[in-house]
Design an enzyme around this catalytic site. Sequence first.
Site, mmCIF file in Angstrom:
data_model
loop_
_atom_site.group_PDB
_atom_site.id
_atom_site.type_symbol
_atom_site.label_atom_id
_atom_site.label_comp_id
_atom_site.label_asym_id
_atom_site.label_seq_id
_atom_site.Cartn_x
_atom_site.Cartn_y
_atom_site.Cartn_z
ATOM 1 N N ASP A 26 1.565 11.487 2.084
ATOM 2 C CA ASP A 26 2.179 11.087 0.810
ATOM 3 C C ASP A 26 2.089 9.575 0.581
ATOM 4 O OD1 ASP A 26 3.495 11.515 -1.567
ATOM 5 O OD2 ASP A 26 5.492 11.591 -0.672
ATOM 6 N N GLY A 27 2.093 9.196 -0.688
ATOM 7 C CA GLY A 27 2.148 7.782 -1.058
ATOM 8 C C GLY A 27 0.846 7.262 -1.654
ATOM 9 N N ASN A 28 -0.106 8.160 -1.902
ATOM 10 C CA ASN A 28 -1.391 7.722 -2.454
ATOM 11 C C ASN A 28 -1.240 7.103 -3.843
ATOM 12 O OD1 ASN A 28 -2.399 8.961 -0.187
ATOM 13 N ND2 ASN A 28 -3.295 10.713 -1.263
ATOM 14 N N ARG A 30 1.433 5.664 -5.241
ATOM 15 C CA ARG A 30 2.103 4.359 -5.210
ATOM 16 C C ARG A 30 1.183 3.285 -4.649
ATOM 17 N NH1 ARG A 30 7.177 6.853 -2.381
ATOM 18 N NH2 ARG A 30 5.737 8.628 -2.394
ATOM 19 N N TRP A 31 0.351 3.660 -3.700
ATOM 20 C CA TRP A 31 -0.621 2.713 -3.131
ATOM 21 C C TRP A 31 -1.557 2.221 -4.245
ATOM 22 C CZ3 TRP A 31 -5.919 2.290 -2.749
ATOM 23 C CH2 TRP A 31 -6.422 1.450 -1.753
ATOM 24 N N ARG A 39 -4.686 6.560 -10.025
ATOM 25 C CA ARG A 39 -4.146 7.340 -8.904
ATOM 26 C C ARG A 39 -5.256 7.931 -8.040
ATOM 27 N NH1 ARG A 39 1.186 8.700 -8.961
ATOM 28 N NH2 ARG A 39 0.727 10.582 -7.782
ATOM 29 N N SER A 71 0.039 20.842 -2.705
ATOM 30 C CA SER A 71 1.128 21.830 -2.674
ATOM 31 C C SER A 71 1.042 22.776 -3.868
ATOM 32 C CB SER A 71 2.483 21.119 -2.685
ATOM 33 O OG SER A 71 2.774 20.626 -3.987
ATOM 34 N N ASN A 74 1.888 20.848 -6.883
ATOM 35 C CA ASN A 74 1.041 19.728 -7.326
ATOM 36 C C ASN A 74 0.194 20.065 -8.562
ATOM 37 O OD1 ASN A 74 0.541 18.444 -3.957
ATOM 38 N ND2 ASN A 74 1.958 17.712 -5.508
ATOM 39 N N GLU A 213 10.538 17.869 15.273
ATOM 40 C CA GLU A 213 11.104 16.520 15.183
ATOM 41 C C GLU A 213 10.483 15.849 13.952
ATOM 42 O OE1 GLU A 213 13.445 15.251 17.120
ATOM 43 O OE2 GLU A 213 13.500 17.053 18.360
HETATM 44 C C1 IPE Z 1 4.061 16.575 -0.930
HETATM 45 O O1 IPE Z 1 4.067 15.387 -1.633
HETATM 46 C C2 IPE Z 1 2.737 17.262 -1.080
HETATM 47 C C3 IPE Z 1 1.599 16.613 -0.429
HETATM 48 C C4 IPE Z 1 1.615 15.480 0.217
HETATM 49 C C5 IPE Z 1 0.367 17.321 -0.533
HETATM 50 P P1 IPE Z 1 4.610 15.292 -3.134
HETATM 51 O O2 IPE Z 1 4.374 13.913 -3.553
HETATM 52 O O3 IPE Z 1 4.027 16.371 -3.951
HETATM 53 O O4 IPE Z 1 6.171 15.601 -2.942
HETATM 54 P P2 IPE Z 1 7.407 15.182 -3.862
HETATM 55 O O5 IPE Z 1 7.071 15.585 -5.272
HETATM 56 O O6 IPE Z 1 7.583 13.715 -3.737
HETATM 57 O O7 IPE Z 1 8.562 15.932 -3.286
HETATM 58 C C1 IPE Z 2 0.161 12.524 -1.895
HETATM 59 O O1 IPE Z 2 0.270 11.323 -2.596
HETATM 60 C C2 IPE Z 2 -1.058 13.302 -2.283
HETATM 61 C C3 IPE Z 2 -0.765 14.563 -2.968
HETATM 62 C C4 IPE Z 2 0.415 15.027 -3.269
HETATM 63 C C5 IPE Z 2 -1.917 15.367 -3.327
HETATM 64 P P1 IPE Z 2 0.999 11.267 -4.003
HETATM 65 O O2 IPE Z 2 -0.017 11.452 -5.057
HETATM 66 O O3 IPE Z 2 2.147 12.206 -4.048
HETATM 67 O O4 IPE Z 2 1.513 9.772 -4.000
HETATM 68 P P2 IPE Z 2 2.861 9.241 -4.621
HETATM 69 O O5 IPE Z 2 3.969 10.022 -3.983
HETATM 70 O O6 IPE Z 2 2.790 9.459 -6.096
HETATM 71 O O7 IPE Z 2 2.880 7.791 -4.245
HETATM 72 MG MG MG Z 3 4.081 11.985 -3.527
#
Ligand code: IPE
Ligand code: IPE
Ligand code: MG
Length: 246
Positions: A26-28, A30-31, A39, A71, A74, A213
């Site tokens: 997660d965090g792609n 925001r990066w 994105r 997910s 998603n 954990e």
């Molecule tokens: C969880 O991240 C799914 C994946 C990393 C593939 P999300 O970014 O979808 O989760 P939420 O929406 O913050 O809970």
């Molecule tokens: C996780 O990064 C990748 C997927 C859910 C596919 P995000 O796209 O959720 O990144 P943030 O949470 O918006 O930073």
């Molecule tokens: Mg995310």
Amino acid sequence: MLFSKKPPAPEVDLEHLPRHIAIIMDGNGRWAKKRHLPRSAGHSAGSETLRRIATQVKKLGIPYLTLYAFSTENWKRAPEEVSAIMDLLRNYLREALRDMDKNQFQISFFGDLSALDPDLQALCDQVGEVSKKYPQCRMNICLNYGGRDEILHAARAFAADCVAGSADPEALTEEEFETYLYSRGVPDPDLIIRPSGEQRLSNFLLWQAAYAEFYYTDILWPDFREADLLAAIGAYQQRKRRFGGV
Ligand code: IPE
Ligand code: IPE
Ligand code: MG
């Protein structure tokens, strides 16, 4: 901040590594936002991190790695973002096929693949089939995966077997139910890592996480490096797992 040094990774005991690590990548987004990039650029950078971390997990001799890639929720994202993620997966899997004998991962998929484009489904099948010869390090990619969906899917299949007479509801055990999950044959994760600062499961491995954990870090997935994985493993090794005992 420019000259601040990261604290050194804690000592890792290479003799007592977790057997199964699962990562919520997660965090792609925001990066990318921090860099004023689309994105999709974050997802692309995240897929590079996946390559690095998978290589390290293999080098450490950890036999199971599970990655949350997309997910069941998603699909709510903009169609351009969804197709950018699917294109990256396509590239990743094509590359996995090409480099199979070099990387030596057995790749499996958890999730309902029937919702994916037919060519991507075919690619997943092919990768799954061809990579069976490398069972030493098994990588599970969660694609259109949801923990609730997985449990429902298992319940439906079990009910169908009961109707067909090949299963008995009174005799159902946890072990038997697990054979209906996408994760059949894979031990439960010992350590679940979630970068990006969020402290939630977001529908990941709901059944399997019963005694995992958890390790959370504010680092965004595209910035996650080998030292961060060692830090997570080091933290895991400090934990006292009791499984309900004393
Ligand atoms: C969880 O991240 C799914 C994946 C990393 C593939 P999300 O970014 O979808 O989760 P939420 O929406 O913050 O809970
Ligand atoms: C996780 O990064 C990748 C997927 C859910 C596919 P995000 O796209 O959720 O990144 P943030 O949470 O918006 O930073
Ligand atoms: Mg995310």
